[in-house]
Design an enzyme around this catalytic site. Structure first.
Site, PDB file in Angstrom:
ATOM      1  N   GLY A 175      79.123 -47.731  31.809  1.00 48.32           N
ATOM      2  CA  GLY A 175      80.242 -48.200  32.977  1.00 48.32           C
ATOM      3  C   GLY A 175      81.591 -48.699  31.660  1.00 48.32           C
ATOM      4  O   GLY A 175      82.385 -47.549  31.368  1.00 48.32           O
ATOM      5  N   GLU A 176      81.742 -49.793  31.897  1.00 44.29           N
ATOM      6  CA  GLU A 176      83.045 -50.790  31.042  1.00 44.29           C
ATOM      7  C   GLU A 176      82.505 -51.848  30.768  1.00 44.29           C
ATOM      8  O   GLU A 176      82.507 -52.703  31.900  1.00 44.29           O
ATOM      9  CB  GLU A 176      84.301 -50.910  32.295  1.00 44.29           C
ATOM     10  CG  GLU A 176      85.309 -51.281  31.038  1.00 44.29           C
ATOM     11  CD  GLU A 176      85.543 -50.000  30.292  1.00 44.29           C
ATOM     12  OE1 GLU A 176      85.885 -48.854  30.479  1.00 44.29           O
ATOM     13  OE2 GLU A 176      85.634 -50.641  28.675  1.00 44.29           O
ATOM     14  N   SER A 177      82.337 -51.075  29.014  1.00 46.13           N
ATOM     15  CA  SER A 177      80.650 -52.222  29.389  1.00 46.13           C
ATOM     16  C   SER A 177      81.649 -53.942  28.671  1.00 46.13           C
ATOM     17  O   SER A 177      81.514 -55.261  29.171  1.00 46.13           O
ATOM     18  CB  SER A 177      81.241 -52.651  27.440  1.00 46.13           C
ATOM     19  OG  SER A 177      82.047 -52.540  26.366  1.00 46.13           O
ATOM     20  N   CYS A 186      76.097 -45.635  26.696  1.00 45.50           N
ATOM     21  CA  CYS A 186      77.442 -45.232  26.086  1.00 45.50           C
ATOM     22  C   CYS A 186      78.177 -47.287  26.314  1.00 45.50           C
ATOM     23  O   CYS A 186      77.313 -48.286  25.288  1.00 45.50           O
ATOM     24  CB  CYS A 186      78.164 -44.631  27.313  1.00 45.50           C
ATOM     25  SG  CYS A 186      79.943 -44.439  26.632  1.00 45.50           S
ATOM     26  N   ARG A 231      84.169 -49.664  19.981  1.00 43.68           N
ATOM     27  CA  ARG A 231      84.509 -49.291  21.103  1.00 43.68           C
ATOM     28  C   ARG A 231      85.509 -48.647  21.384  1.00 43.68           C
ATOM     29  O   ARG A 231      86.229 -48.524  20.445  1.00 43.68           O
ATOM     30  CB  ARG A 231      84.929 -50.699  21.898  1.00 43.68           C
ATOM     31  CG  ARG A 231      84.199 -51.515  22.175  1.00 43.68           C
ATOM     32  CD  ARG A 231      84.714 -51.945  23.477  1.00 43.68           C
ATOM     33  NE  ARG A 231      84.908 -52.054  24.779  1.00 43.68           N
ATOM     34  CZ  ARG A 231      86.259 -52.083  25.227  1.00 43.68           C
ATOM     35  NH1 ARG A 231      86.867 -52.748  24.874  1.00 43.68           N
ATOM     36  NH2 ARG A 231      86.479 -51.539  26.377  1.00 43.68           N
ATOM     37  N   ILE A 240      82.035 -39.967  26.989  1.00 43.26           N
ATOM     38  CA  ILE A 240      83.118 -40.397  27.829  1.00 43.26           C
ATOM     39  C   ILE A 240      84.187 -42.088  27.459  1.00 43.26           C
ATOM     40  O   ILE A 240      83.196 -42.736  27.193  1.00 43.26           O
ATOM     41  CB  ILE A 240      82.961 -40.518  29.191  1.00 43.26           C
ATOM     42  CG1 ILE A 240      82.437 -39.312  29.791  1.00 43.26           C
ATOM     43  CG2 ILE A 240      83.998 -40.993  30.106  1.00 43.26           C
ATOM     44  CD1 ILE A 240      81.168 -39.252  31.139  1.00 43.26           C
ATOM     45  N   ARG A 241      84.729 -41.538  26.391  1.00 43.87           N
ATOM     46  CA  ARG A 241      85.586 -43.037  25.993  1.00 43.87           C
ATOM     47  C   ARG A 241      84.119 -42.997  25.049  1.00 43.87           C
ATOM     48  O   ARG A 241      84.491 -44.619  25.293  1.00 43.87           O
ATOM     49  CB  ARG A 241      86.145 -43.317  27.058  1.00 43.87           C
ATOM     50  CG  ARG A 241      87.210 -42.897  28.179  1.00 43.87           C
ATOM     51  CD  ARG A 241      88.132 -44.389  28.516  1.00 43.87           C
ATOM     52  NE  ARG A 241      88.813 -44.371  27.808  1.00 43.87           N
ATOM     53  CZ  ARG A 241      89.045 -45.927  27.627  1.00 43.87           C
ATOM     54  NH1 ARG A 241      88.830 -46.788  28.773  1.00 43.87           N
ATOM     55  NH2 ARG A 241      89.529 -46.575  27.100  1.00 43.87           N
ATOM     56  N   HIS A 295      75.915 -39.515  27.157  1.00 46.41           N
ATOM     57  CA  HIS A 295      75.303 -39.711  28.899  1.00 46.41           C
ATOM     58  C   HIS A 295      73.885 -38.661  29.079  1.00 46.41           C
ATOM     59  O   HIS A 295      74.560 -37.692  29.613  1.00 46.41           O
ATOM     60  CB  HIS A 295      76.017 -39.978  29.523  1.00 46.41           C
ATOM     61  CG  HIS A 295      77.466 -40.766  29.384  1.00 46.41           C
ATOM     62  ND1 HIS A 295      77.139 -42.064  30.500  1.00 46.41           N
ATOM     63  CD2 HIS A 295      78.738 -40.965  28.977  1.00 46.41           C
ATOM     64  CE1 HIS A 295      78.409 -43.116  30.220  1.00 46.41           C
ATOM     65  NE2 HIS A 295      78.849 -42.307  29.063  1.00 46.41           N
ATOM     66  N   GLU A 337      71.721 -39.328  31.163  1.00 46.15           N
ATOM     67  CA  GLU A 337      71.389 -38.613  32.299  1.00 46.15           C
ATOM     68  C   GLU A 337      72.970 -37.830  33.094  1.00 46.15           C
ATOM     69  O   GLU A 337      72.364 -38.043  34.557  1.00 46.15           O
ATOM     70  CB  GLU A 337      72.026 -39.893  33.324  1.00 46.15           C
ATOM     71  CG  GLU A 337      73.158 -41.819  33.192  1.00 46.15           C
ATOM     72  CD  GLU A 337      74.095 -41.405  31.599  1.00 46.15           C
ATOM     73  OE1 GLU A 337      73.271 -41.907  31.141  1.00 46.15           O
ATOM     74  OE2 GLU A 337      74.683 -41.993  31.472  1.00 46.15           O
TER      75      GLU A 337
HETATM   76  N1  GLN Z   1      85.205 -47.521  26.883  1.00 48.28           N
HETATM   77  C1  GLN Z   1      83.632 -48.206  27.782  1.00 48.28           C
HETATM   78  C2  GLN Z   1      83.883 -49.217  27.308  1.00 48.28           C
HETATM   79  O1  GLN Z   1      83.820 -49.554  25.921  1.00 48.28           O
HETATM   80  C3  GLN Z   1      82.344 -47.532  27.610  1.00 48.28           C
HETATM   81  C4  GLN Z   1      82.932 -45.557  28.118  1.00 48.28           C
HETATM   82  C5  GLN Z   1      81.504 -45.108  28.520  1.00 48.28           C
HETATM   83  O2  GLN Z   1      80.593 -46.004  29.418  1.00 48.28           O
HETATM   84  N2  GLN Z   1      80.980 -44.577  29.489  1.00 48.28           N
HETATM   85  O3  GLN Z   1      82.421 -49.991  28.039  1.00 48.28           O
END
Ligand code: GLN
Length: 201
Positions: free
Chosen positions: A46-48, A78, A107, A136-137, A179, A181
């Site tokens: 997700g987004e940390s 992630c 990150r 993903i990012r 990921h 999952e």
């Molecule tokens: N870029 C996101 C972060 O720094 C992580 C991306 C992800 O979980 N797919 O939280």
């Protein structure tokens, strides 16, 4: 095996589905009460930065950290890996992590062109050939403490000039920068569930 999936944001469904396919019992975790009776906890992507804020506002941050300190097995993917790390580079102001595994992560470590990509990755401890890893990012692991074990690396990533770790294990805490999952391949989740079962014996 009752496995909590932190359900504040991110790819919760996919983790729950993968765990259920392997015969575990997934439980969505949104409040401190949801932590009762869990054998393990999954922290999804997700987004940390957002997850860190939601952990605070839901009152989950301290109870989760305490459970981890007491030895709760955990699997972070992630953003989940970032949350479990002991140090975070390029963190946003106020972003916190749990320090459940002795690693330093960065990150968004891949340049814009490679924000998202998929590759075939060899993982130590994972029989059956390379794993289809979806990034993903993604973060990378820049420092691995003496008690932690690198399971997979990528060759020199831009800005690092040397291989970086993307899957690390320390006892019953497992983290991946990618990921599992999302790949439809159950083997990394299976590896985690085996670690949980071994520890419970
Ligand atoms: N870029 C996101 C972060 O720094 C992580 C991306 C992800 O979980 N797919 O939280």
């Amino acid at each position: 095996v009752k496995v909590g999936v932190l359900a504040l944001q991110g790819d919760v469904e996919e983790h729950a589905k993968t765990l259920a396919e392997l015969g575990a019992h997934p439980v969505e975790v949104r409040t401190p009460e949801d932590l009762a009776g869990l054998d393990a906890l999954v922290l999804p992507g997700g987004e940390s930065t957002t997850l860190s804020l939601l952990l605070e506002s839901s009152g989950l941050f301290e109870p989760v950290r305490q459970a981890l300190r007491e030895g709760m097995p955990a699997f972070g993917t992630c953003a989940g890996m970032i949350l479990l790390a002991s140090e975070v580079s390029d963190a946003k102001a106020g972003q916190r992590s749990m320090g459940a595994i002795d690693i330093g992560v960065r990150r968004n470590a891949f340049g814009r062109q490679r924000e998202s990509f998929e590759c075939q990755l060899e993982l130590r401890q994972l029989p059956g050939g390379p794993f289809p890893a979806v990034f993903i990012r993604a973060p990378v692991v820049e420092r691995v403490g003496p008690g932690a074990e690198v399971l997979a690396e990528l060759p020199a990533v831009a800005g690092h000039g040397r291989p970086v770790a993307v899957a690390v294990r320390q006892g019953q805490v497992l983290v991946t920068a990618f990921h599992p999952e999302l790949s439809g391949d159950l083997r990394v989740h299976q590896l985690f569930l085996s670690a949980v079962e071994e520890g419970g014996r």
